[in-house]
Design a protein around this motif. Sequence first.
Motif, PDB file in Angstrom:
ATOM      1  N   SER A  48       0.852  -1.188   0.000  1.00 54.81           N
ATOM      2  CA  SER A  48       0.000   0.000   0.000  1.00 54.81           C
ATOM      3  C   SER A  48       0.883   1.232   0.000  1.00 54.81           C
ATOM      4  O   SER A  48       2.075   1.156   0.280  1.00 54.81           O
ATOM      5  N   GLY A  49       0.261   2.371  -0.292  1.00 57.65           N
ATOM      6  CA  GLY A  49       1.027   3.605  -0.379  1.00 57.65           C
ATOM      7  C   GLY A  49       1.779   3.694  -1.688  1.00 57.65           C
ATOM      8  O   GLY A  49       1.568   2.899  -2.617  1.00 57.65           O
ATOM      9  N   SER A  50       2.654   4.665  -1.765  1.00 53.40           N
ATOM     10  CA  SER A  50       3.455   4.872  -2.971  1.00 53.40           C
ATOM     11  C   SER A  50       4.732   5.594  -2.591  1.00 53.40           C
ATOM     12  O   SER A  50       4.881   6.091  -1.467  1.00 53.40           O
ATOM     13  N   HIS A  81       5.889   8.698  -0.400  1.00 57.13           N
ATOM     14  CA  HIS A  81       5.134   9.930  -0.582  1.00 57.13           C
ATOM     15  C   HIS A  81       4.477  10.306   0.747  1.00 57.13           C
ATOM     16  O   HIS A  81       4.790  11.342   1.322  1.00 57.13           O
ATOM     17  N   GLU A  82       3.578   9.502   1.240  1.00 56.79           N
ATOM     18  CA  GLU A  82       3.050   9.676   2.598  1.00 56.79           C
ATOM     19  C   GLU A  82       3.440   8.479   3.460  1.00 56.79           C
ATOM     20  O   GLU A  82       3.962   8.619   4.546  1.00 56.79           O
ATOM     21  N   HIS A  83       3.180   7.305   2.919  1.00 56.35           N
ATOM     22  CA  HIS A  83       3.646   6.089   3.571  1.00 56.35           C
ATOM     23  C   HIS A  83       3.867   5.037   2.487  1.00 56.35           C
ATOM     24  O   HIS A  83       3.337   5.143   1.376  1.00 56.35           O
ATOM     25  N   LEU A  84       4.636   4.038   2.824  1.00 53.77           N
ATOM     26  CA  LEU A  84       4.931   2.945   1.898  1.00 53.77           C
ATOM     27  C   LEU A  84       5.016   1.663   2.720  1.00 53.77           C
ATOM     28  O   LEU A  84       5.899   1.513   3.564  1.00 53.77           O
ATOM     29  N   THR A  85       4.077   0.757   2.486  1.00 57.00           N
ATOM     30  CA  THR A  85       4.067  -0.524   3.197  1.00 57.00           C
ATOM     31  C   THR A  85       4.568  -1.609   2.258  1.00 57.00           C
ATOM     32  O   THR A  85       4.034  -1.772   1.148  1.00 57.00           O
ATOM     33  N   VAL A  86       5.590  -2.324   2.695  1.00 55.20           N
ATOM     34  CA  VAL A  86       6.192  -3.351   1.837  1.00 55.20           C
ATOM     35  C   VAL A  86       6.418  -4.622   2.636  1.00 55.20           C
ATOM     36  O   VAL A  86       6.629  -4.584   3.857  1.00 55.20           O
ATOM     37  N   THR A  87       6.340  -5.742   1.944  1.00 51.51           N
ATOM     38  CA  THR A  87       6.818  -7.018   2.481  1.00 51.51           C
ATOM     39  C   THR A  87       8.046  -7.413   1.677  1.00 51.51           C
ATOM     40  O   THR A  87       7.993  -7.459   0.447  1.00 51.51           O
ATOM     41  N   THR A  88       9.139  -7.658   2.388  1.00 53.02           N
ATOM     42  CA  THR A  88      10.394  -8.028   1.737  1.00 53.02           C
ATOM     43  C   THR A  88      10.715  -9.483   2.033  1.00 53.02           C
ATOM     44  O   THR A  88      10.711  -9.905   3.199  1.00 53.02           O
ATOM     45  N   ILE A  89      10.972 -10.243   0.986  1.00 55.25           N
ATOM     46  CA  ILE A  89      11.447 -11.617   1.123  1.00 55.25           C
ATOM     47  C   ILE A  89      12.958 -11.610   0.919  1.00 55.25           C
ATOM     48  O   ILE A  89      13.448 -11.099  -0.094  1.00 55.25           O
ATOM     49  N   TYR A  90      13.693 -12.150   1.880  1.00 55.37           N
ATOM     50  CA  TYR A  90      15.150 -12.251   1.818  1.00 55.37           C
ATOM     51  C   TYR A  90      15.522 -13.694   1.479  1.00 55.37           C
ATOM     52  O   TYR A  90      15.078 -14.626   2.155  1.00 55.37           O
ATOM     53  N   LEU A  91      16.348 -13.874   0.452  1.00 54.92           N
ATOM     54  CA  LEU A  91      16.678 -15.213  -0.042  1.00 54.92           C
ATOM     55  C   LEU A  91      18.191 -15.386  -0.114  1.00 54.92           C
ATOM     56  O   LEU A  91      18.893 -14.571  -0.731  1.00 54.92           O
ATOM     57  N   ASP A  92      18.682 -16.436   0.504  1.00 59.51           N
ATOM     58  CA  ASP A  92      20.116 -16.733   0.440  1.00 59.51           C
ATOM     59  C   ASP A  92      20.530 -17.020  -1.002  1.00 59.51           C
ATOM     60  O   ASP A  92      19.849 -17.791  -1.700  1.00 59.51           O
TER      61      ASP A  92
END
Length: 313
Positions: A48-50, A81-92
């Motif tokens: 969500s957000g941008s 911009h106002e907020h930025l919601t992210v899910t990050t996947i970390y991969l070896d």
Amino acid sequence: MSAPAAQAAKQSRDAGATFVPVMARTCVHHEPTAPVAHDCVKLIFVRSGSGIVFSEFGQRSVALGDVVILGASTLCGHEPHEHLTVTTIYLDPDYMIDQVFWQHSAVLSDRFHAQQFAETVYSEPAQVASLGKERAGMLMPWLDEMVSLTLDGPAPERFYRMQALLCAVLDVLIPYIKTTPARMSASQRARIIPAAPRLRQFLPLRAEAAQARTLLHESPEQLWTLAALAAEVHLSPKQLSRVFVEAYGKTPLAYLTMIRVERMAHLLRDSDLNVTAAGRAVGWASRSRAAEAFRQCVGVTPQEYRTSTRVAR
């Protein structure tokens, strides 16, 4: 550093205490984050957000439905911009090379070949893929469950669930990743490189090949030559080499080197033998030959391996 970024960094450090090849975190960002790089592949899903992200591709606007794909050690920062919601996947990275290998096992000969193939096909260190809102919405429950499994901590009994979720996410994402064409053909190089995996065909084994393999496993410290091994199984050296490669994908002596490296790694991890003594115990009279073979197979010197495994414990 913003509070969410600091919290994510702390979580990453805490998770680093017990290594896992796949982890996922969700963060809400309200402040700009300076470029940072991790020694892992990162898949950043905008929920969500941008905002604006900046990396090897320059600056790009991102919003719901976009995914930022980063190779290992690639700098990336962002400005909401106002907020930025992210899910990050970390991969070896090594884990991902294994996935590439098995995905293309019909034409890749070993992990070295897979590494080269991946570097060719996925040559862009940073890119943005636009999945669209509908596809992104389909991923959200899977991403949430991956985050939940990460927060619960490492649990071997949940590994396959995490892997299943990752595969579901990649199945949607991969068609959107830009790739570079690569000539795909089987490599004869694998026959002389002592790299796992060995068993590449579901075909009946020639008895002589299985017998030779047993001899190598039972006595890797013996000073085997191709001629001596062939005499034991009553084949000519040329015949033995042919049937052994058909069965295990490696020449007998490359296979022997692989076994010795595996045994040497065990001794370096679990005994007090030094590098020279461990090398001799598995059949190498020369420390330099043992170190060369070990580094070729494992990617680090025996001493570096010993130090890293002792620290890990």
